[in-house]
Design an enzyme around this catalytic site. Structure first.
Site, PDB file in Angstrom:
ATOM      1  N   GLU A  35       0.790  -1.187   0.055  1.00  0.00           N
ATOM      2  CA  GLU A  35       0.116  -0.134   0.044  1.00  0.00           C
ATOM      3  C   GLU A  35       0.964   1.365  -0.138  1.00  0.00           C
ATOM      4  O   GLU A  35       0.367   2.309  -0.346  1.00  0.00           O
ATOM      5  CB  GLU A  35      -0.915   0.113   1.269  1.00  0.00           C
ATOM      6  CG  GLU A  35      -1.711  -1.092   1.400  1.00  0.00           C
ATOM      7  CD  GLU A  35      -2.667  -1.144   2.710  1.00  0.00           C
ATOM      8  OE1 GLU A  35      -3.558  -2.182   2.694  1.00  0.00           O
ATOM      9  OE2 GLU A  35      -1.925  -0.774   3.545  1.00  0.00           O
ATOM     10  N   THR A 113      -6.184  -0.306   2.878  1.00  0.00           N
ATOM     11  CA  THR A 113      -7.354  -0.856   2.316  1.00  0.00           C
ATOM     12  C   THR A 113      -8.565  -1.624   3.398  1.00  0.00           C
ATOM     13  O   THR A 113      -8.064  -1.390   4.674  1.00  0.00           O
ATOM     14  CB  THR A 113      -6.859  -2.071   1.648  1.00  0.00           C
ATOM     15  OG1 THR A 113      -5.850  -2.817   2.120  1.00  0.00           O
ATOM     16  CG2 THR A 113      -6.056  -1.696   0.339  1.00  0.00           C
ATOM     17  N   ASP A 222     -12.771  -5.823  -0.874  1.00  0.00           N
ATOM     18  CA  ASP A 222     -13.616  -6.963  -0.681  1.00  0.00           C
ATOM     19  C   ASP A 222     -14.947  -6.501  -0.253  1.00  0.00           C
ATOM     20  O   ASP A 222     -15.057  -5.579   0.846  1.00  0.00           O
ATOM     21  CB  ASP A 222     -12.870  -8.054   0.206  1.00  0.00           C
ATOM     22  CG  ASP A 222     -12.549  -7.472   1.482  1.00  0.00           C
ATOM     23  OD1 ASP A 222     -13.450  -7.765   2.755  1.00  0.00           O
ATOM     24  OD2 ASP A 222     -11.345  -6.861   1.699  1.00  0.00           O
TER      25      ASP A 222
END
Length: 264
Positions: A35, A113, A222
């Site tokens: 990231e 994330t 997700d």
């Protein structure tokens, strides 16, 4: 828990103590090297050769100048035994505390994330600005201790930032597990969360303790209430979603440049 309020208000926290001078030192706290790397390259940062952190810790710091800002990106680094990213609340809280002490930031940005809930309007690749942050896995069923366990806090108020960059705004819930057991799910629903991560509430706790403004950018890898296994979907989307996260983070930095915290 904090009383409910309009998510679009984007974290109603500001007071007269908010610095009016332009922001100078920005600290990114990012859990995973994957990231962090695109932002390190974007801002042309270099890795610190002699760490400001305690001897022996795996924490990594990148630093440099971008426009009028001193940028630091810190990561908890790799577990010294297993070699994986040191994700989770323990590493995040320790790193946040040490970084504030060593680097004296004007503003913390936790970029990372997260899982998202389609029932709350999240889609793969969406980047959310968190309005509120709470834990969902610190269950202490004793009066008042139960509220302490949830640890609900509001992020620093950034209504101009949210509006200018057209960022989605939602509540963030934090726990130390990637999956979600029924007890966690009930707590996440009680937290009214749109996104779920493994670091945010820990960082919020330390930032609040040491009175440093903190904002939270979370990109959805997700869909938790979808039909795909969480771990599989996370790994499948990590690279593409990280690109979206880093684009948003760069836009945030460009917006911050030259402004005071009270102007965000």
């Amino acid at each position: 828990m904090a009383p409910p309020h309009d998510d679009k208000a984007a974290a109603e926290v500001n007071d007269d103590s908010t610095p009016k001078r332009p922001i100078s030192n920005v600290l990114f706290i990012i859990a995973m090297q994957t990231e962090a790397s695109p932002l390190v390259n974007k801002f042309q940062l270099v890795e610190e050769p002699e760490s400001v952190f305690p001897k022996g810790v795996p924490w990594v710091r990148y630093y440099g100048k971008y426009k009028d800002l001193n940028i630091n990106i810190v990561c908890p680094g790799k577990d010294k035994i297993l070699g994986v990213d040191s994700v989770g609340t323990v590493s995040a809280s320790l790193l946040t505390y040490a970084s504030i002490q060593a680097l004296q930031p004007d503003l913390i940005i936790n970029a990372g994330t997260a899982g998202g809930f389609k029932a709350k309007g999240a889609s793969i690749g969406d980047v959310f600005l968190a309005s509120d942050i709470a834990f969902h896995d610190r269950r202490i069923p004793i009066p008042v201790f139960d509220l302490y366990g949830v640890g609900s806090r509001q992020a620093f108020s950034t209504p101009n930032l949210a509006k200018e960059l057209n960022l989605k705004v939602g509540k963030l819930s934090t726990g130390d597990s990637l999956d979600m057991c029924p007890q966690d799910e009930a707590a996440i629903v009680a937290n009214d969360a749109t996104v779920k991560d493994m670091e945010g509430a820990a960082i919020a706790y330390v930032a609040h303790l040491l009175e440093v403004p903190a904002i939270f950018l979370k990109a959805v890898t997700d869909i938790i209430d979808g039909d795909k296994p969480t771990a599989e979907e996370f790994l499948q989307n990590l690279a593409a979603v990280t690109a979206a996260l880093d684009l948003a983070a760069a836009q945030v930095v460009d917006f911050i440049n030259g402004k005071s915290c009270s102007e965000l």
